[in-house]
Design an enzyme around this catalytic site. Sequence first.
Site, PDB file in Angstrom:
ATOM      1  N   ASP A 112       6.129   0.518  -3.258  1.00 12.86           N
ATOM      2  CA  ASP A 112       5.018   1.387  -3.607  1.00 12.86           C
ATOM      3  C   ASP A 112       4.435   1.902  -2.290  1.00 12.86           C
ATOM      4  O   ASP A 112       4.782   1.422  -1.207  1.00 12.86           O
ATOM      5  CB  ASP A 112       3.977   0.588  -4.406  1.00 12.86           C
ATOM      6  N   ASP A 114       0.597   3.465  -1.732  1.00 13.86           N
ATOM      7  CA  ASP A 114      -0.823   3.127  -1.565  1.00 13.86           C
ATOM      8  C   ASP A 114      -1.079   1.660  -1.881  1.00 13.86           C
ATOM      9  O   ASP A 114      -0.695   1.160  -2.941  1.00 13.86           O
ATOM     10  CB  ASP A 114      -1.675   4.001  -2.480  1.00 13.86           C
ATOM     11  N   ASP A 315       1.387  -3.101  -5.494  1.00 17.99           N
ATOM     12  CA  ASP A 315       0.058  -3.710  -5.644  1.00 17.99           C
ATOM     13  C   ASP A 315      -0.674  -3.289  -6.902  1.00 17.99           C
ATOM     14  O   ASP A 315      -1.739  -3.832  -7.208  1.00 17.99           O
ATOM     15  CB  ASP A 315      -0.814  -3.324  -4.447  1.00 17.99           C
TER      16      ASP A 315
END
Length: 375
Positions: A112, A114, A315
């Site tokens: 991922d 961000d 996250d």
Amino acid sequence: MDLSSMNASPVLADSSPINQTILGFHSSVFSRSIPKKKPAKLDDVRFNGWLDAMQSSSPPRKSMLKDIAIELASDDNDLVYYSWMLKYPSALKSFHHIITRAHKKKIVIFLDYDGTLSPIVDDPERAFMSIEMHSAVKDVAKYFPTAIISGRSRDKVYELVGLTELFYAGSHGMDIIFPAKDTILINHLNYIRSMDKQGKEVNLFQPAREFIPMINEVFRTLVEVTKDIPGAFVENHKFCTSVHYRNVDEKSWPMIAQRVHDVLKDYPRLTLTHGRKVLEVRPLIDWDKGKAVEFLLESLGLSNANDVLPIYIGDDRTDEDAFKVLREGNRGYGILVSSVPKKSKAFLSLRDTSEVKEFLKSLVRWKEQMLNVDS
């Protein structure tokens, strides 16, 4: 196939529109005018669980942990987090176990952006990787097929990362690009062969292509209906639209949720998902980051569980779909990046982006040692 030579060129001038109608929707379904009506009362979002989801998607701060009578240590390593890590062990401390399982297997890395490669910041336009993280990702891609699967548009995430040796999947995997030479036969109607701006042949997979006019329309509407809410920020990711409320006063969260809800009433083919202080509007199709992981593995001839070890690091809630894919059949490792305890389908955890960087650097060091032993 020589995996170490996979070099993707993600800068693409999109090909002309496809003649066939994907997903069976005629283009006339996208020709609505922007609704002009006042938002309804706030009852809808209270009863449909949106506000609860907005709260749960926003990680608690230290003060909230103190409220449950847990005394935080000065180094921020609290008892709750250590207890949580019994279920989600540190990927750094479990590194030996990972590489032992990776023996004679091809590691494939999915990341991922961000909150994983870049810290979460108030301004999404300034979510930059550190120089050290950029170097770590570049080094990982030299030895392992590496893809970034982000909720951002593919063009934007490439602009932020800027590495041609990666594969890129934007809009939660609804916009995937990779070199034509690296793929095997793909049985998907939405698979296109095109040319990038450098004249190289590439594969482009966009399962929600026909939703682009609808997404553009919804984006304009959401900008209009949220412009009077201080801190609200709406982004167009081409195949989905994000409404950020990170900088919105929490007292205004019900208002922003209700206005998004009112807009979506007119678009039954769109759905809403929750990220970290963001409401994400996307096409209602059976596609997510988990499907993107499966598609990339299959397309690159890397779906054999006995020969491949996928590792996905993320996250956010949207990464849970990828964690689920890797958990099923103990296929690979999902690694959750979080500094606070939360339920996940991941197997392992890392505390923050600095630990992500150390994990990637550890993979590179291990691979280089293996190559030196073999030489």
